[in-house]
Design an enzyme around this catalytic site. Structure first.
Site, PDB file in Angstrom:
ATOM      1  N   LYS A  57       0.832  -1.210   0.000  1.00 55.15           N
ATOM      2  CA  LYS A  57       0.000   0.000   0.000  1.00 55.15           C
ATOM      3  C   LYS A  57       0.869   1.265   0.000  1.00 55.15           C
ATOM      4  O   LYS A  57       0.659   2.167  -0.806  1.00 55.15           O
ATOM      5  CB  LYS A  57      -0.953  -0.019   1.209  1.00 55.15           C
ATOM      6  CG  LYS A  57      -1.915  -1.207   1.188  1.00 55.15           C
ATOM      7  CD  LYS A  57      -2.905  -1.187   2.341  1.00 55.15           C
ATOM      8  CE  LYS A  57      -2.298  -1.493   3.687  1.00 55.15           C
ATOM      9  NZ  LYS A  57      -1.785  -2.872   3.816  1.00 55.15           N
ATOM     10  N   THR A  58       1.828   1.295   0.921  1.00 50.06           N
ATOM     11  CA  THR A  58       2.703   2.463   0.999  1.00 50.06           C
ATOM     12  C   THR A  58       3.520   2.603  -0.281  1.00 50.06           C
ATOM     13  O   THR A  58       3.709   3.714  -0.796  1.00 50.06           O
ATOM     14  CB  THR A  58       3.670   2.324   2.201  1.00 50.06           C
ATOM     15  OG1 THR A  58       2.928   1.856   3.325  1.00 50.06           O
ATOM     16  CG2 THR A  58       4.344   3.629   2.519  1.00 50.06           C
ATOM     17  N   ASP A 102      -1.715   6.565   6.847  1.00 53.47           N
ATOM     18  CA  ASP A 102      -1.745   5.142   7.176  1.00 53.47           C
ATOM     19  C   ASP A 102      -2.736   4.909   8.323  1.00 53.47           C
ATOM     20  O   ASP A 102      -2.987   5.817   9.116  1.00 53.47           O
ATOM     21  CB  ASP A 102      -0.334   4.693   7.581  1.00 53.47           C
ATOM     22  CG  ASP A 102      -0.127   3.202   7.355  1.00 53.47           C
ATOM     23  OD1 ASP A 102      -1.046   2.546   6.812  1.00 53.47           O
ATOM     24  OD2 ASP A 102       0.944   2.695   7.712  1.00 53.47           O
ATOM     25  N   THR A 151      -6.140  -1.611   7.064  1.00 52.73           N
ATOM     26  CA  THR A 151      -6.254  -3.068   7.021  1.00 52.73           C
ATOM     27  C   THR A 151      -7.725  -3.449   7.110  1.00 52.73           C
ATOM     28  O   THR A 151      -8.094  -4.579   6.847  1.00 52.73           O
ATOM     29  CB  THR A 151      -5.502  -3.693   8.219  1.00 52.73           C
ATOM     30  OG1 THR A 151      -5.870  -2.975   9.394  1.00 52.73           O
ATOM     31  CG2 THR A 151      -4.006  -3.596   8.021  1.00 52.73           C
ATOM     32  N   ARG A 210       6.511  -8.188   2.009  1.00 51.60           N
ATOM     33  CA  ARG A 210       7.372  -7.726   3.101  1.00 51.60           C
ATOM     34  C   ARG A 210       8.028  -8.922   3.792  1.00 51.60           C
ATOM     35  O   ARG A 210       9.228  -8.896   4.088  1.00 51.60           O
ATOM     36  CB  ARG A 210       6.588  -6.891   4.120  1.00 51.60           C
ATOM     37  CG  ARG A 210       7.481  -6.440   5.288  1.00 51.60           C
ATOM     38  CD  ARG A 210       6.739  -5.649   6.332  1.00 51.60           C
ATOM     39  NE  ARG A 210       6.412  -4.323   5.840  1.00 51.60           N
ATOM     40  CZ  ARG A 210       5.270  -3.706   6.092  1.00 51.60           C
ATOM     41  NH1 ARG A 210       4.332  -4.296   6.814  1.00 51.60           N
ATOM     42  NH2 ARG A 210       5.054  -2.503   5.620  1.00 51.60           N
TER      43      ARG A 210
END
Ligand code: ADP
Length: 336
Positions: A57-58, A102, A151, A210
């Site tokens: 997302k980031t 975020d 989320t 990640r």
């Protein structure tokens, strides 16, 4: 030169949509929206990305800023305590800048309300106080884009959700995509490895880039330390398996804490159902931790089930532990 974690992570972050692997539909549509914004010379509409942590997302938000040669500003919603905090940020933004918020489902209510007019009218009302008098003034804001990440889209209030003209759900990555991500990172970090070995890491990555990158990095740490005098280290399946075992990660990417949870349901509660609270206290774990970080992967891969009466170990879960699911009568076998 020694690099910190941030530097290491930024080396492998895809710099544009072309090098972003996976999430094909999202990438395809983002390309269209970017092009349309360029043709109209307008900023992108506000965007919300939702999905589990570590899926990109980031990264996507950063790419949107870079592609438009605009600035990227990032803030976590819980850090926006007062409406003044958001006012300060939005008045400093430039045209087409990306303001990345975020955990946007965790905005304090007064800040969220202020954000409504910011998003809809690109205006903000602030109160200037001079001496005894105070007067509200409305300020026009530059045309920037808010990119929210969460989320839990369901935890967003509907007025806020409705103000995001573009909404994207990110999905877990498949093996092929994870392999491509791992090979790409390996190339950037000068790690020598074959595709079959990338697949071994992908299997332990829980569909998450990640985790894939972190695992690759940690396995490489083990490889370097164990081959100190060898300058031509080649990462192979044996090295992956051995280092993951040392980190307590099994061939499916399941961790020791997750195995403990399954064992507790099986052995202390006859396979369930058992409520989260008694389970947490028995395991000396925090209930929130159990619910938000330990059980989700087990639920996702079908090893435990959530039922109205509590958590249940599934048949697959019993199989995993090597325990026969006969009520009260357990035959415990070695799992390895
Ligand atoms: P999120 O914001 O969803 O938690 P991030 O954008 O921070 O996830 O991504 C986590 C890590 O995974 C970053 O280091 C990023 O470079 C990497 N990553 C995420 N998605 C991809 C992708 N599609 N291709 C390559 N690397 C990715």
């Amino acid at each position: 030169m020694e690099m910190d974690n941030v530097a290491v992570a930024s080396q492998i972050r895809p710099a544009n949509l072309e090098s972003f692997i996976g999430q094909r539909q999202i990438v395809k549509n983002l390309n269209v929206y970017l092009e349309a914004a360029l043709i109209r010379d307008e900023p992108l509409d506000h965007i919300v990305f939702y999905g589990p942590p570590g899926l990109g997302k980031t990264t996507l938000a950063r790419i949107l800023a870079d592609t438009q040669k605009a600035n990227f500003h990032s803030i976590s919603a819980p850090n926006l305590q007062r409406p003044g905090d958001i006012a300060k940020i939005v008045t400093s933004l430039g045209k087409k800048d990306i303001l990345f918020i975020d955990e946007i489902h965790r905005l304090p209510a007064p800040v969220e309300e202020m954000l409504y007019t910011v998003m809809e009218d690109r205006k903000i009302e602030i109160t200037l106080s001079e001496g005894m008098a105070s007067s509200p003034v409305q300020i026009d804001l530059p045309p920037f884009t808010i990119v929210g990440a969460t989320t839990r889209l369901g935890a967003l209030s509907s007025p806020l959700r409705d103000r995001f003209g573009i909404q994207f759900a990110l999905d877990y990555y498949d093996m092929e995509e994870l392999v491509a991500i791992i090979l790409r990172s390996a190339q950037i970090w000068n790690i020598s490895m074959e595709e079959v070995t990338a697949l071994e890491i992908a299997r332990r990555s829980r569909g998450t880039p990640r985790i894939a990158n972190h695992l690759l990095r940690r396995i490489w740490d083990f490889a370097i330390v164990e081959n100190k005098n060898n300058h031509n280290i080649h990462l192979d399946n044996v090295l992956v398996d051995q280092s993951c075992r040392k980190m307590g990660i099994d061939p499916n990417g399941i961790t020791q804490r997750e195995i403990r949870m399954m064992k507790s349901i099986a052995e202390d509660h006859h396979g369930g159902p058992v409520g989260l609270k008694p389970l947490a206290s028995l395991m000396s774990e925090d209930m929130i931790n159990l619910e938000e970080s330990i059980e989700p992967y087990l639920v996702r891969i079908g090893l435990i089930r959530r039922t109205p009466r509590g958590r249940v170990l599934s048949e697959k879960g019993f199989q995993y532990l090597g325990i026969q699911p006969f009520a009260g009568l357990f035959r415990v076998e070695e799992t390895q």
